[in-house]
Write a protein that holds these residues in place. Structure first.
Motif, PDB file in Angstrom:
ATOM      1  N   ASP A 175       0.840  -1.204   0.000  1.00 54.69           N
ATOM      2  CA  ASP A 175       0.000   0.000   0.000  1.00 54.69           C
ATOM      3  C   ASP A 175       0.869   1.245   0.000  1.00 54.69           C
ATOM      4  N   PHE A 176       1.937   1.225   0.806  1.00 54.68           N
ATOM      5  CA  PHE A 176       2.876   2.350   0.829  1.00 54.68           C
ATOM      6  C   PHE A 176       3.482   2.570  -0.555  1.00 54.68           C
ATOM      7  N   LEU A 177       3.905   1.494  -1.194  1.00 58.08           N
ATOM      8  CA  LEU A 177       4.531   1.579  -2.519  1.00 58.08           C
ATOM      9  C   LEU A 177       3.570   2.185  -3.537  1.00 58.08           C
ATOM     10  N   ARG A 178       2.336   1.695  -3.544  1.00 56.04           N
ATOM     11  CA  ARG A 178       1.369   2.206  -4.524  1.00 56.04           C
ATOM     12  C   ARG A 178       1.123   3.696  -4.326  1.00 56.04           C
ATOM     13  N   ARG A 179       1.056   4.120  -3.061  1.00 59.07           N
ATOM     14  CA  ARG A 179       0.834   5.538  -2.779  1.00 59.07           C
ATOM     15  C   ARG A 179       2.024   6.388  -3.226  1.00 59.07           C
ATOM     16  N   GLN A 189       3.826  -1.700 -12.620  1.00 59.07           N
ATOM     17  CA  GLN A 189       3.067  -2.902 -12.914  1.00 59.07           C
ATOM     18  C   GLN A 189       2.989  -3.801 -11.678  1.00 59.07           C
ATOM     19  N   PRO A 190       1.894  -4.582 -11.546  1.00 55.55           N
ATOM     20  CA  PRO A 190       1.711  -5.412 -10.336  1.00 55.55           C
ATOM     21  C   PRO A 190       2.881  -6.334 -10.035  1.00 55.55           C
ATOM     22  N   ASP A 191       3.405  -7.027 -11.051  1.00 54.78           N
ATOM     23  CA  ASP A 191       4.546  -7.919 -10.814  1.00 54.78           C
ATOM     24  C   ASP A 191       5.766  -7.129 -10.363  1.00 54.78           C
ATOM     25  N   ALA A 192       5.933  -5.938 -10.900  1.00 59.07           N
ATOM     26  CA  ALA A 192       7.063  -5.096 -10.506  1.00 59.07           C
ATOM     27  C   ALA A 192       6.910  -4.629  -9.061  1.00 59.07           C
ATOM     28  N   ALA A 193       5.679  -4.314  -8.672  1.00 56.76           N
ATOM     29  CA  ALA A 193       5.435  -3.879  -7.290  1.00 56.76           C
ATOM     30  C   ALA A 193       5.774  -4.993  -6.312  1.00 56.76           C
ATOM     31  N   ARG A 194       5.330  -6.209  -6.626  1.00 59.75           N
ATOM     32  CA  ARG A 194       5.641  -7.340  -5.744  1.00 59.75           C
ATOM     33  C   ARG A 194       7.137  -7.598  -5.690  1.00 59.75           C
ATOM     34  N   ALA A 221       6.066   3.413 -17.413  1.00 58.44           N
ATOM     35  CA  ALA A 221       5.620   2.459 -16.389  1.00 58.44           C
ATOM     36  C   ALA A 221       6.780   1.591 -15.931  1.00 58.44           C
ATOM     37  N   ILE A 222       6.871   1.355 -14.624  1.00 57.49           N
ATOM     38  CA  ILE A 222       7.941   0.533 -14.059  1.00 57.49           C
ATOM     39  C   ILE A 222       7.579  -0.931 -14.249  1.00 57.49           C
ATOM     40  N   ASP A 226      12.721  -3.683 -14.836  1.00 55.87           N
ATOM     41  CA  ASP A 226      13.358  -2.494 -14.254  1.00 55.87           C
ATOM     42  C   ASP A 226      13.765  -2.755 -12.809  1.00 55.87           C
ATOM     43  N   VAL A 227      12.857  -3.369 -12.056  1.00 50.85           N
ATOM     44  CA  VAL A 227      13.151  -3.669 -10.648  1.00 50.85           C
ATOM     45  C   VAL A 227      14.323  -4.624 -10.554  1.00 50.85           C
TER      46      VAL A 227
END
Length: 359
Positions: A175-179, A189-194, A221-222, A226-227
């Motif tokens: 949640d912190f990351l998305r904000r 992107q969702p996979d990148a966030a995880r 878009a990340i 990239d991650v």
């Protein structure tokens, strides 16, 4: 005596009177403006009385940086004072908050209310009973504990409260990351966030720094690539993260995490144990219709952990969950001596599990 560090040259920030707007659209400097609670540190505007509440130092630091920057933008001669509330002398708060000879705007930070002495408590309660000076911003920080409850109660409904709660789970970190990305007007992107939470989620300061680096250095878009390019070497690949990825159906991510885990000393048996635990949870949840808390007690896991597993279980069918548990059992036996290549046996099971999701 209190250690008060004053200095107009310190890094500070603009002023309510400069026409800054609050999140809700009202002027942050207007006397009598209704206070708010639980402000996002990314959006908060200065107000006469503010409370940074929660144990997360990184969020409190980011909030103070924003408050100072906003005030300094309108008042380059901002006078900034930090009070040591554990050693404050009687009347010191009133002194530093009193009108300045040259009319400079003032920012006062009273840190660690849980350690305040009786002199500061009396001064703070007295200060709350007075009309606020439009040129003074008083910020108090309370990181937790029972000490200071009387003052917190007195500030209730009057102070702008900034949420500095700790991130207790990967869900909180996500949640912190998305904000962070939303506030910057960027997409991840969702996979990148995880992957980013897995790579840099040991603390919010690490995660925040990683987010800001990607926002600054990567256009558009990340992506997961990239991650991996920036933070792949830092992935904290534990057996539980492998299990989560496998049962989420993220085969490539689960395989990559597993291989990284093997390279960093995690045993195949530890991975099969994590897969077995996750498999039991999914199998129990697939057709469960009763109390989740009761099921958590029966399985011997924390309720929050089962609630997270419930999101994954919605994508599973009972017969496929049973087959996944069998695949884990075979891999566990092979990892414990039934196979000459235990690492490959476990990786094969991961592929079977990930390939069974949502089919």
């Amino acid at each position: 005596m209190a250690a008060a560090q004053r200095g107009a040259g310190q890094r500070g920030a603009g002023r309510r009177g400069a026409g800054q707007r609050t999140q809700g659209g009202g002027s942050a400097g207007r006397k009598g403006a209704s206070p708010r609670a639980g402000e996002d540190f990314r959006l908060v505007e200065p107000a006469p009385l503010m409370l940074l509440r929660g144990p997360e130092d990184y969020l409190a630091s980011r909030a103070m940086d924003r408050i100072k920057a906003t005030l300094r933008s309108a008042h380059p001669d901002l006078e900034y004072t930090r009070l040591d509330v554990s050693a404050a002398a009687r009347g010191e708060l009133a002194t530093v908050a009193s009108p300045s000879l040259f009319g400079e705007a003032r920012l006062i930070l009273a840190e660690d209310l849980a350690q305040m002495n009786d002199a500061f408590l009396e001064d703070a309660l007295s200060y709350l009973g007075e009309a606020p000076d439009a040129e003074v911003t008083v910020v108090m920080r309370h990181s937790g504990g029972n000490r200071g409850k009387k003052l917190l109660d007195a500030m209730s409904g009057r102070a702008v409260v900034v949420d500095c709660a700790a991130a207790k789970s990967d869900t909180d970190k996500m949640d912190f990351l998305r904000r962070e990305f939303r506030a910057a007007g960027r997409e991840i992107q969702p996979d990148a966030a995880r992957a980013l939470v897995a790579a840099a989620g040991s603390s919010l300061s690490d995660l925040g720094g990683a987010c800001q680096q990607l926002i600054r250095d990567v256009p558009g878009a990340i992506t997961e690539e990239d991650v991996d390019r920036y933070h792949g070497g830092r992935v904290e690949a534990t057996a539980f993260k492998v299990a989560d990825a496998a049962f989420d159906g993220r085969r490539d991510a689960a395989t990559r995490l597993y291989r990284h885990a093997m390279a960093t000393g995690v045993s195949p048996i530890a991975v099969t144990a994590a897969l077995a635990r996750k498999g039991r949870q999914i199998a129990a949840l697939v057709d469960h219709r009763g109390s989740a808390d009761r099921l958590a007690s029966d399985l011997g896991v924390p309720p929050w952990q089962l609630r997270q597993a419930a999101e994954t279980a919605r994508r599973w069918q009972s017969h496929r969950a049973a087959a996944a548990v069998e695949a884990v059992a075979r891999a566990d036996a092979e990892a414990k001596g039934a196979s000459r290549t235990p690492e490959y046996a476990v990786e094969r099971a991961i592929g079977i599990i990930a390939g069974s999701v949502g089919r």
